[in-house]
Scaffold this active site. Sequence first.
Site, PDB file in Angstrom:
ATOM      1  N   THR A   1      29.687  48.522  29.717  1.00 35.10           N
ATOM      2  CA  THR A   1      29.906  47.272  30.457  1.00 35.10           C
ATOM      3  C   THR A   1      30.463  47.759  31.846  1.00 35.10           C
ATOM      4  O   THR A   1      29.550  48.103  32.793  1.00 35.10           O
ATOM      5  CB  THR A   1      31.076  46.499  29.727  1.00 35.10           C
ATOM      6  OG1 THR A   1      32.162  47.514  29.498  1.00 35.10           O
ATOM      7  CG2 THR A   1      30.543  45.775  28.288  1.00 35.10           C
TER       8      THR A   1
ATOM      9  N   ASN B   1      39.817  45.652  37.883  1.00 32.76           N
ATOM     10  CA  ASN B   1      40.516  44.732  36.875  1.00 32.76           C
ATOM     11  C   ASN B   1      41.105  43.563  37.552  1.00 32.76           C
ATOM     12  O   ASN B   1      41.469  42.628  37.089  1.00 32.76           O
ATOM     13  CB  ASN B   1      41.585  45.388  36.119  1.00 32.76           C
ATOM     14  CG  ASN B   1      40.896  46.172  35.074  1.00 32.76           C
ATOM     15  OD1 ASN B   1      40.101  45.826  34.127  1.00 32.76           O
ATOM     16  ND2 ASN B   1      40.949  47.628  34.815  1.00 32.76           N
TER      17      ASN B   1
ATOM     18  N   GLU C   1      38.002  53.226  33.638  1.00 35.59           N
ATOM     19  CA  GLU C   1      37.995  52.275  34.592  1.00 35.59           C
ATOM     20  C   GLU C   1      38.537  52.822  35.947  1.00 35.59           C
ATOM     21  O   GLU C   1      40.015  53.260  36.044  1.00 35.59           O
ATOM     22  CB  GLU C   1      38.478  50.919  34.352  1.00 35.59           C
ATOM     23  CG  GLU C   1      37.400  50.302  33.461  1.00 35.59           C
ATOM     24  CD  GLU C   1      37.892  48.915  33.117  1.00 35.59           C
ATOM     25  OE1 GLU C   1      37.024  48.087  32.545  1.00 35.59           O
ATOM     26  OE2 GLU C   1      39.129  48.564  33.285  1.00 35.59           O
TER      27      GLU C   1
ATOM     28  N   THR D   1      34.833  37.528  37.595  1.00 31.44           N
ATOM     29  CA  THR D   1      34.402  36.904  38.772  1.00 31.44           C
ATOM     30  C   THR D   1      33.121  37.611  39.139  1.00 31.44           C
ATOM     31  O   THR D   1      32.844  38.748  38.970  1.00 31.44           O
ATOM     32  CB  THR D   1      35.182  36.859  40.027  1.00 31.44           C
ATOM     33  OG1 THR D   1      35.974  37.981  40.153  1.00 31.44           O
ATOM     34  CG2 THR D   1      36.271  35.693  39.791  1.00 31.44           C
TER      35      THR D   1
ATOM     36  N   THR E   1      37.343  53.091  18.081  1.00 28.53           N
ATOM     37  CA  THR E   1      37.361  53.162  19.526  1.00 28.53           C
ATOM     38  C   THR E   1      36.722  51.909  19.888  1.00 28.53           C
ATOM     39  O   THR E   1      36.641  50.726  19.117  1.00 28.53           O
ATOM     40  CB  THR E   1      36.117  54.320  19.752  1.00 28.53           C
ATOM     41  OG1 THR E   1      36.365  54.490  21.225  1.00 28.53           O
ATOM     42  CG2 THR E   1      35.120  54.040  19.068  1.00 28.53           C
TER      43      THR E   1
END
Lengths: 408, 408
Positions: B158, B403, B281, B408, B195
């Site tokens: 992702t 984040n 991230e 969007t 996980t």
Amino acid sequence: MEQKLYAIVDGGSIVTPKGFKAAGLHCGLKKTDRHDLGAIVCDVAATAAAVYTTNAVQAAPLQVTRESLRSGKLRAIVVNSGNANACTGKQGLEDAYVMRSSAAEQFDVAEDDVAVASTGVIGELLPMDRVTSGITGLPARLSGDAEGAEAFSQAILTTDLVKKEACVTVKVNGVDVTIGGAAKGSGMIHPNMATMLGFVTTDAAIDQEALQQLLRDTTNTTFNMITVDGDTSTNDMLIAMASGLAGNEPLTPAHADWEAFAAGFHDVCRVLAMAIARDGEGASKLIEVRVKGAECDEDAQAIAKTVIGSSLVKSAMFGADANWGRIIAAVGRAGRPVNPETVDIHIGPIHVLEQSRPVPFDEEAALAYLQGSMVEIDVDLHIGSGCATAWGCDLTYDYVRINAAYRT
Amino acid sequence: MEQKLYAIVDGGSIVTPKGFKAAGLHCGLKKTDRHDLGAIVCDVAATAAAVYTTNAVQAAPLQVTRESLRSGKLRAIVVNSGNANACTGKQGLEDAYVMRSSAAEQFDVAEDDVAVASTGVIGELLPMDRVTSGITGLPARLSGDAEGAEAFSQAILTTDLVKKEACVTVKVNGVDVTIGGAAKGSGMIHPNMATMLGFVTTDAAIDQEALQQLLRDTTNTTFNMITVDGDTSTNDMLIAMASGLAGNEPLTPAHADWEAFAAGFHDVCRVLAMAIARDGEGASKLIEVRVKGAECDEDAQAIAKTVIGSSLVKSAMFGADANWGRIIAAVGRAGRPVNPETVDIHIGPIHVLEQSRPVPFDEEAALAYLQGSMVEIDVDLHIGSGCATAWGCDLTYDYVRINAAYRT
């Protein structure tokens, strides 16, 4: 509390209650010329109570203050910012004792009538020449007027952008009793049993045990319900001092006006706690999370704090993104009973989840709401009557900027 | 493990063990043209085991997969990214069943031989026409070559920037047994019992209960020891499949080569877990926190995870700031026994705290070390023999950027 049991005192502060003076000045602990040393002094021996951080690593001033609090009385509190005097070993402890004795000498009170508090960088020794020299400048600056409280409030700030003050008045035995408060805190905020630094003054006459219990209970629903970053400090401390000069009959839970006093005390602490959350490092908005329908209040507290502490929820709020998926994920991981089929979530006026199912909503209305300076999130679990409210702030670029280079 | 009990297979993957094929393609769940649907298929009924998220709110595919796993056997796993199929109610559960039945039909296996996994946005229904149409394209793409594993590894990502793969080989009864793995995960990463999504394949013959226990034990010291943001997902799942085609005598803890197999299995999971942390991230660096000298391993684990999860520590690492005060504050608030007088901390080669006292160090050397792509933090509590290692990443502007606008 449909009818308020207390009245808010606009512009009131820690010196509004009878018997208190405050001061603040710059002694050279901060690199800028902002104030970094302050004191609160009471004309009489104040009944006192305190709560402290639960962190296993506690700073030197906490040890000294605990010792002073044994008598349940205080005359003065001396505070510095810019240096936490934490992880400083024996020298740090000696320095905290010197801060105490210097202040006692200057204010002409006994050493164990003085509490000591520090906040700032961990692991550096205090430059004691500056501290002791600064303390000699405090008595001349002590003031019972707004300027004294203002100087003190400035002196306790670190990465805070604004001072935090609150004041209410309550009728006790028909006389006006006043409660004032000041606090600081912006980062390393996830209080447990205490806040960063908080100071509550009152001119009420109150039993010491009653004051200690009230302070502890109030902390659980105010300072312990805020989080900025999940980090509990080594220096958190909240001290209350009651001069008794209002002239009321001493307060205990059996007193007819106890409920009103406790409500006013709670409000001062709630306002300060919310002010800390709103001024969280880098924050662009205050977030209030209200959880109801939990099995018990404790579960609701744990869930509210998990939601308010979620980096993903905080980032989404910064981005004005009504990403309720992160809210329900946080609810689910709090480790408390949740029925995954019965959760309702509102973000402000917008119903986004009903019985755990998405509710179609107007994205533009949500965006407009989330771009405001305060966001309210309501979670109803529909499994019991436990409820709680927690406060926090969004996670922003500025939080990272501030904390990537704090020491430099 | 001075002498390694296993050998790393360069370029190995989930299809390196005998009997496995994989595929991946774009069916239209992601807005870009990146792959978003994948499958692993075994030629024979594989012995299977799984661990799942501890989040009270669990996504629909987990319920379906639990059902398939009851037999302890699997032939196939079908996975989509871009949509988590979580908080989607009865329709979501039906959709997960349809994913399973469609895959079973396409791969010509029984429905309960198929596991289903999803990852992505929470609270939106899967566009099932795209999913089922995509599944019909999988059989033709199944491949036992590197390209099949590559396509699968891409299909499960992702916000991940890179695919995560690992492979080792172990001698069992003198024959080569191979263990391969693939995983995804970048945000909402704070696994507990499982996980994000992880897949381990092996051609070992192994007892089902032994595989389940090994998976659980290994998870506790690998996937459960990483954190990106403290948020535990609704979709975390780790599945292991063993084809048994290597020709070894079935493995149990009593088998002479069990230790070697378990070490190899652990290494595959550790490499995948570290890869998830490194690809957190917005991460600019991998952080490894090693705690020793705790009263027990469990205490060490809790302390290591508290340090690696501290937003303040993570921000300091981003800023290349050797701010050990935040490390000791995190150690102290972990809620585990700590002697505040006996803590040692090293940041890489730099000794910064000895017996809880600051050690003067070369700030420039520290800066140079911290500007690297990996940071190692060692904490020695000196009160026992418990130890643990945790992995995470720094907190950066990019984490906030990613984040603040995920949907969007």
